[in-house]
Design an enzyme around this catalytic site. Structure first.
Site, PDB file in Angstrom:
ATOM      1  N   THR A  98       0.873  -1.170   0.000  1.00  0.00           N
ATOM      2  CA  THR A  98       0.000   0.000   0.000  1.00  0.00           C
ATOM      3  C   THR A  98       0.908   1.217   0.000  1.00  0.00           C
ATOM      4  O   THR A  98       1.635   1.462   0.956  1.00  0.00           O
ATOM      5  CB  THR A  98      -0.931   0.007   1.222  1.00  0.00           C
ATOM      6  N   LYS A 173      -7.263   1.338  -2.757  1.00  0.00           N
ATOM      7  CA  LYS A 173      -6.868   0.900  -1.420  1.00  0.00           C
ATOM      8  C   LYS A 173      -7.041   2.026  -0.398  1.00  0.00           C
ATOM      9  O   LYS A 173      -7.381   1.777   0.761  1.00  0.00           O
ATOM     10  CB  LYS A 173      -5.413   0.408  -1.426  1.00  0.00           C
ATOM     11  N   LYS A 241       0.662   4.855   8.394  1.00  0.00           N
ATOM     12  CA  LYS A 241       1.258   5.218   7.106  1.00  0.00           C
ATOM     13  C   LYS A 241       0.183   5.363   6.037  1.00  0.00           C
ATOM     14  O   LYS A 241       0.147   6.338   5.282  1.00  0.00           O
ATOM     15  CB  LYS A 241       2.282   4.158   6.706  1.00  0.00           C
TER      16      LYS A 241
END
Length: 289
Positions: A98, A173, A241
């Site tokens: 990701t 995502k 993150k």
């Protein structure tokens, strides 16, 4: 013809299970990870280990990567011993990390200049989905590359969709992580409320997990919360993150996401207390401190 010579770079919580499923499906897996010891259980199962990303990438018709952060992605593709040093025409690279949509586009452009193709293909489903080969895979790139790699995706996932051109997988995502971030707050608050009300929360979950409140987190992570299981299916530091990437993208698009900002602030507080390597379900501790 299904390509069976695979390179896989990164053997974290998710990567280990994905590699096992590739091996079970009969594929040859060449791999690289910075810590060799972490790869040894996979070597025992038949995977082949190399000491650089470049050396491993030479071996594969398709090169998968699943590392921690965008900086790691940059290094593993563009570094001195990175994947693009092993470039050969028609090789396909697939980043399952990701990461940033802009970085996915950068990788795709570099691959094209080398006669290769690139897909960004982040996944959802956690450690359970990786173990069971039931991951949801969100893909950005060309239809041609997607069609070539799809038989390999089918060894590790079930819901596999091409979302658009390079970067579209990463944007999808981000939608996934935004939905999860605020849903996790709801799951934790439901548990905190139920406990205060003196309810048997395992019994409560039987009622609400299959109703309108149902979600993957409620079915799979809420039981872990009740059992005090903070082991990672997905690290808190990686969730932070991802939320940071989503917030940066939202700011670029002039979009306000107050729910995501609140979720990130809560996880940041846990991170400051040493929770980085716990699973995201440890958010329940925010309500029990």
């Amino acid at each position: 013809m299904i390509m069976t010579n695979i390179t896989f770079i990164g053997t974290g919580v998710m990567g280990q299970s994905i590699i096992k499923n590739f091996l079970k499906a009969g594929h040859t897996v060449h791999m690289y990870t910075r810590t060799k010891e972490k790869a040894m259980p996979l070597v025992a199962l038949g995977a082949l280990w190399y000491d650089t990303a470049q050396a491993a990438a030479v071996q594969g018709d398709v090169v998968f990567t699943m590392v921690g952060y965008p900086t790691d992605v940059e290094e593993v593709y563009f570094g001195e011993t990175g994947i693009f040093k092993a470039a050969t025409p028609q090789k396909i690279v697939v980043d399952m990390t990701t990461s940033k949509p802009a970085l996915a586009k950068k990788i795709a452009d570099a691959a094209q200049n080398l006669g290769m193709e690139a897909l960004d293909a982040p996944v959802s489903g956690g450690d359970i989905g990786a173990q069971n080969g039931t991951l949801s895979i969100m893909v950005g790139g060309s239809q041609q590359a997607f069609d070539a790699v799809k038989p390999l995706f089918e060894a590790i996932g079930q819901n596999i969709l091409l979302q658009g051109t390079a970067g579209a997988g990463q944007h999808t995502k981000m939608c996934n992580q935004i939905a999860i971030a605020t849903n996790m707050i709801g799951v934790c608050e439901a548990i905190a409320y139920g406990k205060k009300a003196g309810l048997d929360m395992a019994r409560v979950l039987e009622s609400i997990a299959t109703g309108a409140a149902g979600s993957w987190s409620l079915s799979n992570l809420a039981p872990r919360m009740l059992n005090g299981d903070k082991e990672p299916g997905f690290y808190i530091m990686h969730m932070i993150k991802d939320m940071g990437i989503a917030l940066d993208e939202a700011e670029r698009m002039e979009l306000e996401l107050p729910g995501l900002k609140m979720a990130k602030a809560m996880y940041d507080e846990l991170s400051a207390k040493g929770y980085d390597y716990n699973g995201t379900q440890a958010l329940i501790d925010y309500y029990e401190m």
